[in-house]
Design a protein around this motif. Structure first.
Motif, PDB file in Angstrom:
ATOM      1  N   MET A 154       0.078   6.631   3.055  1.00  0.00           N
ATOM      2  CA  MET A 154      -0.604   5.522   2.421  1.00  0.00           C
ATOM      3  C   MET A 154       0.315   4.306   2.473  1.00  0.00           C
ATOM      4  N   LYS A 155      -0.258   3.181   2.793  1.00  0.00           N
ATOM      5  CA  LYS A 155       0.495   1.936   2.868  1.00  0.00           C
ATOM      6  C   LYS A 155       0.382   1.234   1.517  1.00  0.00           C
ATOM      7  N   ILE A 156       1.551   0.870   0.941  1.00  0.00           N
ATOM      8  CA  ILE A 156       1.570   0.215  -0.367  1.00  0.00           C
ATOM      9  C   ILE A 156       2.488  -0.997  -0.330  1.00  0.00           C
ATOM     10  N   ILE A 157       2.325  -1.865  -1.329  1.00  0.00           N
ATOM     11  CA  ILE A 157       3.190  -3.030  -1.510  1.00  0.00           C
ATOM     12  C   ILE A 157       3.965  -2.796  -2.798  1.00  0.00           C
ATOM     13  N   LEU A 158       5.291  -2.793  -2.712  1.00  0.00           N
ATOM     14  CA  LEU A 158       6.105  -2.567  -3.903  1.00  0.00           C
ATOM     15  C   LEU A 158       6.109  -3.817  -4.779  1.00  0.00           C
ATOM     16  N   THR A 159       5.921  -3.620  -6.093  1.00  0.00           N
ATOM     17  CA  THR A 159       5.965  -4.737  -7.033  1.00  0.00           C
ATOM     18  C   THR A 159       7.276  -4.742  -7.815  1.00  0.00           C
ATOM     19  N   ASN A 160       8.004  -3.630  -7.787  1.00  0.00           N
ATOM     20  CA  ASN A 160       9.317  -3.506  -8.424  1.00  0.00           C
ATOM     21  C   ASN A 160      10.252  -2.833  -7.440  1.00  0.00           C
ATOM     22  N   GLU A 161      11.537  -2.920  -7.723  1.00  0.00           N
ATOM     23  CA  GLU A 161      12.517  -2.239  -6.887  1.00  0.00           C
ATOM     24  C   GLU A 161      12.479  -0.745  -7.194  1.00  0.00           C
ATOM     25  N   VAL A 162      12.402   0.080  -6.154  1.00  0.00           N
ATOM     26  CA  VAL A 162      12.394   1.535  -6.298  1.00  0.00           C
ATOM     27  C   VAL A 162      13.566   2.065  -5.491  1.00  0.00           C
ATOM     28  N   SER A 163      14.476   2.774  -6.153  1.00  0.00           N
ATOM     29  CA  SER A 163      15.669   3.297  -5.475  1.00  0.00           C
ATOM     30  C   SER A 163      15.275   4.202  -4.318  1.00  0.00           C
ATOM     31  N   GLY A 164      15.884   3.970  -3.182  1.00  0.00           N
ATOM     32  CA  GLY A 164      15.641   4.795  -2.008  1.00  0.00           C
ATOM     33  C   GLY A 164      14.377   4.447  -1.247  1.00  0.00           C
TER      34      GLY A 164
ATOM     35  N   ASP B  83       8.185  -5.466  -0.462  1.00  0.00           N
ATOM     36  CA  ASP B  83       8.217  -4.668   0.765  1.00  0.00           C
ATOM     37  C   ASP B  83       6.907  -3.909   0.939  1.00  0.00           C
ATOM     38  N   VAL B  84       6.449  -3.815   2.170  1.00  0.00           N
ATOM     39  CA  VAL B  84       5.277  -3.001   2.501  1.00  0.00           C
ATOM     40  C   VAL B  84       5.821  -1.715   3.120  1.00  0.00           C
ATOM     41  N   VAL B  85       5.538  -0.576   2.482  1.00  0.00           N
ATOM     42  CA  VAL B  85       6.085   0.702   2.943  1.00  0.00           C
ATOM     43  C   VAL B  85       4.981   1.747   3.058  1.00  0.00           C
ATOM     44  N   ASP B  86       5.249   2.746   3.863  1.00  0.00           N
ATOM     45  CA  ASP B  86       4.363   3.893   4.021  1.00  0.00           C
ATOM     46  C   ASP B  86       4.946   5.062   3.243  1.00  0.00           C
ATOM     47  N   VAL B  87       4.171   5.652   2.344  1.00  0.00           N
ATOM     48  CA  VAL B  87       4.632   6.802   1.566  1.00  0.00           C
ATOM     49  C   VAL B  87       3.545   7.867   1.587  1.00  0.00           C
ATOM     50  N   LYS B  88       3.900   9.055   1.142  1.00  0.00           N
ATOM     51  CA  LYS B  88       2.922  10.139   1.030  1.00  0.00           C
ATOM     52  C   LYS B  88       1.866   9.757   0.000  1.00  0.00           C
ATOM     53  N   ASP B  89       0.632  10.196   0.228  1.00  0.00           N
ATOM     54  CA  ASP B  89      -0.474   9.845  -0.660  1.00  0.00           C
ATOM     55  C   ASP B  89      -0.223  10.269  -2.098  1.00  0.00           C
ATOM     56  N   GLY B  90       0.269  11.483  -2.306  1.00  0.00           N
ATOM     57  CA  GLY B  90       0.498  11.992  -3.659  1.00  0.00           C
ATOM     58  C   GLY B  90       1.561  11.205  -4.397  1.00  0.00           C
ATOM     59  N   TYR B  91       2.617  10.818  -3.715  1.00  0.00           N
ATOM     60  CA  TYR B  91       3.692  10.032  -4.326  1.00  0.00           C
ATOM     61  C   TYR B  91       3.151   8.693  -4.805  1.00  0.00           C
ATOM     62  N   ALA B  92       2.313   8.073  -3.981  1.00  0.00           N
ATOM     63  CA  ALA B  92       1.731   6.790  -4.352  1.00  0.00           C
ATOM     64  C   ALA B  92       0.741   6.956  -5.507  1.00  0.00           C
ATOM     65  N   ARG B  93      -0.181   7.897  -5.389  1.00  0.00           N
ATOM     66  CA  ARG B  93      -1.225   8.063  -6.413  1.00  0.00           C
ATOM     67  C   ARG B  93      -0.695   8.565  -7.744  1.00  0.00           C
TER      68      ARG B  93
ATOM     69  N   GLU C  78      -1.960  -8.920   1.310  1.00  0.00           N
ATOM     70  CA  GLU C  78      -0.886  -9.566   2.059  1.00  0.00           C
ATOM     71  C   GLU C  78      -0.517 -10.911   1.427  1.00  0.00           C
ATOM     72  N   LYS C  79      -1.499 -11.568   0.802  1.00  0.00           N
ATOM     73  CA  LYS C  79      -1.222 -12.841   0.123  1.00  0.00           C
ATOM     74  C   LYS C  79      -0.327 -12.599  -1.084  1.00  0.00           C
ATOM     75  N   ASP C  80      -0.517 -11.452  -1.733  1.00  0.00           N
ATOM     76  CA  ASP C  80       0.296 -11.113  -2.904  1.00  0.00           C
ATOM     77  C   ASP C  80       1.755 -10.886  -2.530  1.00  0.00           C
ATOM     78  N   VAL C  81       2.008 -10.417  -1.311  1.00  0.00           N
ATOM     79  CA  VAL C  81       3.372 -10.122  -0.877  1.00  0.00           C
ATOM     80  C   VAL C  81       4.240 -11.370  -0.975  1.00  0.00           C
ATOM     81  N   GLU C  82       3.727 -12.485  -0.524  1.00  0.00           N
ATOM     82  CA  GLU C  82       4.508 -13.723  -0.550  1.00  0.00           C
ATOM     83  C   GLU C  82       4.789 -14.159  -1.981  1.00  0.00           C
ATOM     84  N   GLN C  83       3.819 -13.999  -2.860  1.00  0.00           N
ATOM     85  CA  GLN C  83       4.010 -14.363  -4.271  1.00  0.00           C
ATOM     86  C   GLN C  83       5.045 -13.450  -4.925  1.00  0.00           C
ATOM     87  N   ILE C  84       5.015 -12.164  -4.628  1.00  0.00           N
ATOM     88  CA  ILE C  84       5.980 -11.210  -5.173  1.00  0.00           C
ATOM     89  C   ILE C  84       7.384 -11.555  -4.676  1.00  0.00           C
ATOM     90  N   ARG C  85       7.508 -11.901  -3.408  1.00  0.00           N
ATOM     91  CA  ARG C  85       8.821 -12.256  -2.849  1.00  0.00           C
ATOM     92  C   ARG C  85       9.368 -13.533  -3.474  1.00  0.00           C
TER      93      ARG C  85
END
Length: 148
Positions: free
Chosen positions: A1-11, A17-27, A44-51
């Motif tokens: 699943m492709k997600i946009i991080l809204t906070n810093e997540v270790s590792g 950042d736009v990252v791909d993670v397992k569906d269960g981890y995201a949900r 994608e518009k939110d990404v610029e505002q978050i940055r």
């Protein structure tokens, strides 16, 4: 699943950042806790505002982070909490408690999300916590937990 991080997540990455993670981890972890939002074309518009928001909160240079590190490590932080018999606390000390104790003891204003606890603080005494000021600078702060 492709997600946009809204906070810093270790590792995983930092906010924006736009990252791909397992569906269960995201949900089950990232989305319910507000660490991420689902990626969409409109998102994608939110990404610029978050940055932009991240750049405002972020410590800009390593020199600035090192000066804050020196200030933090020279600060004596005491935190008064309710405790029972044998030095056990009622609950535990949170990163928000630590951030407010650092500010009250004359230290810099810290973002609670930058404070990393190795394990929960549930007893009186001296404890050490890490504060990630920059990607390359980590300060160690001694917290003395005392009974109220």
């Amino acid at each position: 699943m492709k997600i946009i991080l809204t906070n810093e997540v270790s590792g995983l990455g930092i906010a924006g950042d736009v990252v791909d993670v397992k569906d269960g981890y995201a949900r089950n972890y990232l989305l319910p806790r507000g660490f991420a939002i689902r990626w969409t074309r409109g998102g994608e518009k939110d990404v610029e505002q978050i940055r932009r928001g991240r750049k405002i909160r972020e410590i800009a240079t390593i020199e600035q982070a090192n000066s804050i590190k020196g200030q933090l490590e020279g600060t004596k932080v005491r935190l008064k909490v309710r405790a029972g018999d044998g030095g056990r606390l009622f609950g535990s000390v949170t990163p928000a408690d630590i951030a407010s104790a650092v500010k009250a003891s004359g230290g810099p204003d810290l973002d609670k999300r930058r404070i990393e606890l190795g394990s929960p603080i549930k007893s009186l005494g001296l404890h050490e916590v890490s504060v990630r000021l920059h990607s390359e600078v980590v300060a160690k702060v001694g917290i003395e937990v005392q009974p109220a």
